[in-house]
Design an enzyme around this catalytic site. Structure first.
Site, short mmCIF file in Angstrom:
data_model
loop_
_atom_site.label_atom_id
_atom_site.label_comp_id
_atom_site.label_asym_id
_atom_site.label_seq_id
_atom_site.Cartn_x
_atom_site.Cartn_y
_atom_site.Cartn_z
N ARG A 109 3.55 3.96 -1.04
CA ARG A 109 3.52 2.98 0.05
C ARG A 109 4.76 3.06 0.93
O ARG A 109 4.87 2.29 1.89
CB ARG A 109 3.46 1.57 -0.56
CG ARG A 109 2.11 0.86 -0.39
CD ARG A 109 2.25 -0.45 -1.11
NE ARG A 109 1.28 -1.44 -0.77
CZ ARG A 109 0.18 -1.69 -1.50
NH1 ARG A 109 -0.12 -0.95 -2.54
NH2 ARG A 109 -0.62 -2.68 -1.17
N ARG A 131 -12.42 -12.08 0.12
CA ARG A 131 -12.07 -11.67 -1.25
C ARG A 131 -11.25 -12.76 -1.93
O ARG A 131 -11.37 -12.98 -3.14
CB ARG A 131 -11.28 -10.36 -1.18
CG ARG A 131 -10.97 -9.75 -2.52
CD ARG A 131 -10.44 -8.34 -2.39
NE ARG A 131 -9.01 -8.30 -2.18
CZ ARG A 131 -8.31 -7.18 -1.94
NH1 ARG A 131 -8.92 -6.02 -1.87
NH2 ARG A 131 -7.00 -7.22 -1.77
N ARG A 158 -6.61 -13.79 -6.57
CA ARG A 158 -5.31 -13.25 -6.17
C ARG A 158 -4.64 -14.19 -5.19
O ARG A 158 -5.17 -14.42 -4.09
CB ARG A 158 -5.49 -11.87 -5.50
CG ARG A 158 -5.75 -10.76 -6.47
CD ARG A 158 -5.94 -9.43 -5.77
NE ARG A 158 -4.84 -9.06 -4.87
CZ ARG A 158 -4.70 -7.86 -4.34
NH1 ARG A 158 -5.57 -6.90 -4.63
NH2 ARG A 158 -3.69 -7.60 -3.54
#
Ligand code: AMP
Length: 190
Positions: free
Chosen positions: A89, A128, A134
């Site tokens: 990343r 999501r 999350r």
């Protein structure tokens, strides 16, 4: 051995596609986000540290992430190939990955980037967040922060692989099956 980096912004579908590709090709799936979440769930020291960054939508420091990835990678000496998801990343992580692999006489075959328009990413992540559990998906501010971090720190990693002639782009919009089929075609051709 085929080592692939699956690339793209948060919400591009890397995790979803990884599950299918692991089934089809037998890759070992190394998702740094999943490994951090596993550590948070098990209340390890690494989990506590990672959580403080993840909850803010920030990257976990390179040294911590690279050491963890190296240790995980070392657990699979007989792997037919690795699918790296959410790693590297940063450019420092990309360099470290090349070094880790080179020590074992290996390399990255390709980075495949899933491209998805920004409005679609936001919509997907918020959706999501309703079911993923999350915390970083449930808060629009944190989602915005993750996308900003992606542009600032992660998007340049594409150039690192482009310079080696290893970057391939793919549209991440469409049915899950059609995207899996396009990804599989690219991987088979490597
Ligand atoms: P992900 O599951 O890939 O969306 O990652 C969730 C969060 O974990 C990210 O927002 C970062 O805080 C952290 N994370 C995952 N992978 C990395 C990485 N390679 N480097 C730094 N932080 C990471």
């Amino acid at each position: 051995m085929k080592n692939i980096v699956l690339f793209g912004p948060p919400g591009a579908g890397k995790g979803t596609q990884s599950a299918y590709l692991v089934d089809k090709f037998g890759f070992v799936h190394l998702s740094t986000g999943d490994i951090f979440r596993y550590n948070i769930k098990n209340q390890t020291e690494l989990g506590t540290l990672a959580k403080s960054y993840m909850d803010q939508g920030q990257l976990v420091p390179d040294s911590v992430t690279i050491d963890m990835l190296k240790a995980e990678w070392g657990k699979y000496p007989d792997a037919v190939g690795f699918l790296f998801d959410g790693f590297p990343r940063t450019e420092a992580q990309a360099l470290a990955l090349d070094e880790i692999l080179a020590e074992a006489g290996q390399s990255i075959a390709a980075m495949i980037g899933l491209e998805v328009p920004e409005e679609e990413l936001l919509a997907r992540l918020l959706e999501r967040g309703k079911t993923s559990g999350r915390p970083d998906d449930a808060n629009p501010e944190v989602i915005g922060q993750r996308i900003a971090v992606y542009h600032r720190e992660t998007a340049p990693v594409q150039g690192y692989y482009e310079a080696q002639g290893k970057y391939m782009a793919l549209s991440g919009v469409g049915s899950i099956e059609s995207i899996t089929a396009s990804l599989s075609e690219k991987i088979q051709a490597l």
